[in-house]
Design an enzyme around this catalytic site. Structure first.
Site, PDB file in Angstrom:
ATOM      1  CE  LYS A 176      47.079  62.854  22.549  1.00  0.00           C
ATOM      2  NZ  LYS A 176      46.882  62.208  23.865  1.00  0.00           N
TER       3      LYS A 176
ATOM      4  CB  CYS B 107      44.152  55.037  23.331  1.00  0.00           C
ATOM      5  SG  CYS B 107      43.293  56.461  24.044  1.00  0.00           S
TER       6      CYS B 107
ATOM      7  N   GLY C 148      56.555  54.572  32.669  1.00  0.00           N
ATOM      8  CA  GLY C 148      55.675  54.387  33.816  1.00  0.00           C
ATOM      9  C   GLY C 148      56.375  54.626  35.136  1.00  0.00           C
TER      10      GLY C 148
END
Ligand code: DHB
Length: 312
Positions: A47, A130, A249
């Site tokens: 993360k 982000c 994606g």
């Protein structure tokens, strides 16, 4: 059936499989990271870590439907020291890479100073995109800011580094960003982060589905694949050849991975589908990709990577 070779390399590190997790998916806690370590993913990516732990935005902050997911997590993470300890504790079991996010240039400089002091080089994906920080813009839509950041970073930082970009939608933006990135010794560029500030509406309840930012959030999953492929392929064509493309994606099948590689990706990340299916997803995707390669008589991904044909 012969088994095609799905191996690749990422920033100079050899990986047994070209399929890995996307940062943010199943990679925040110790338990999740261990699940990935024990899965058949080619590597583990953490993360996005900040200098200090963060709780993130209010819940509900993640929602998925048939064609995608929407999230506004707000960078919940356990802080850089936790992720570095995890990497250290795992030794050489499987390559573990770090994703980094900073709230400002000072924080970024402190994070990189931490990495410089390590006695082992950590491959790092710097998140410039982000979309969910309340009151903060997505960094990589401000080109002069990206240039300033990368100048500062490469003034002193020498470990392998890549950047994760948001999607671009305009030819001039692709060209300008590629020209800028080509000035730096980046090892890789990851395309794409979630298209930001989308809105999912539940007609039943006549409501949004996540709490932060009045329901607006980054989207992932099948609905973003054409945008992801466009960005991978554009940057593959525009970036200098020593910057690798990492595709991210809309990956939920072996065919999606095949398409990313055809567009130029050396490695493909899985986000929404990993959240839906869990770490068993890697084995299924590897099998599906192998079937396609076998059918087409390809024995490795390098035989077709970047070879997307145009019409005439
Ligand atoms: C978050 C979302 C992103 O798309 C990203 O790149 C980093 C963090 C988040 O909201 O936590």
């Amino acid at each position: 059936m012969t088994q095609a070779d799905l191996s690749t390399h990422w920033a100079g590190v050899s990986l047994s499989s070209c399929i890995v997790n996307a940062s943010g998916a199943w990679c925040s806690t110790f338990a999740e990271l261990m699940d990935l370590t024990e899965s058949t993913s080619g590597a583990v990516l953490t993360k996005s870590a900040t200098l200090y732990p963060r709780k993130g935005n209010l819940e509900p902050r993640y929602f998925q439907w048939t064609y995608g997911s929407i999230n506004s997590m707000g960078l919940p993470n356990l802080g850089i020291d936790f992720y570095l300890d995890f990497i250290r504790s795992q030794g050489a079991k499987k390559p573990i890479f770090l994703s980094l996010a900073a709230m400002n240039p000072e924080e970024l400089s402190k994070l990189l100073q931490r990495l410089r002091k390590l006695d082992f080089p950590v491959v790092t994906e710097l998140n410039l995109s982000c979309p969910n920080l309340i009151g903060k813009p997505q960094l990589a839509y401000d080109f002069s800011c990206v240039e300033e950041i990368l100048k500062k970073v490469f003034d002193f930082y020498e470990f392998p580094l890549g950047v994760k970009l948001p999607p671009y939608f305009d030819t001039i933006h692709f060209e300008e960003m590629a020209e800028l990135l080509n000035c730096f010794p980046l090892k890789f560029v990851t395309c794409i982060n979630s298209p930001g500030n989308a809105l999912f509406v539940d007609p039943q309840t006549e409501s949004v589905v996540i709490k932060p930012k009045e329901g607006f959030g980054g989207i992932g999953g099948p609905c973003i694949k054409p945008i992801a492929l466009a960005n991978v392929n554009k940057f593959f064509k525009l970036l200098k050849s020593d910057i690798q493309l990492i595709g991210c994606g809309g990956v939920s099948s072996g065919q999606d991975i095949f398409e990313h590689i055809l567009c130029g990706a050396s490695l493909v990340q899985v986000g929404t589908q990993l959240m839906k299916e869990g770490p068993g997803v890697f084995e299924r995707l590897q099998e599906e990709l192998c079937v396609i390669l076998d059918r087409k008589s390809y024995t490795s991904i390098e035989e077709f990577r970047g070879k997307l044909k145009s019409l005439g």
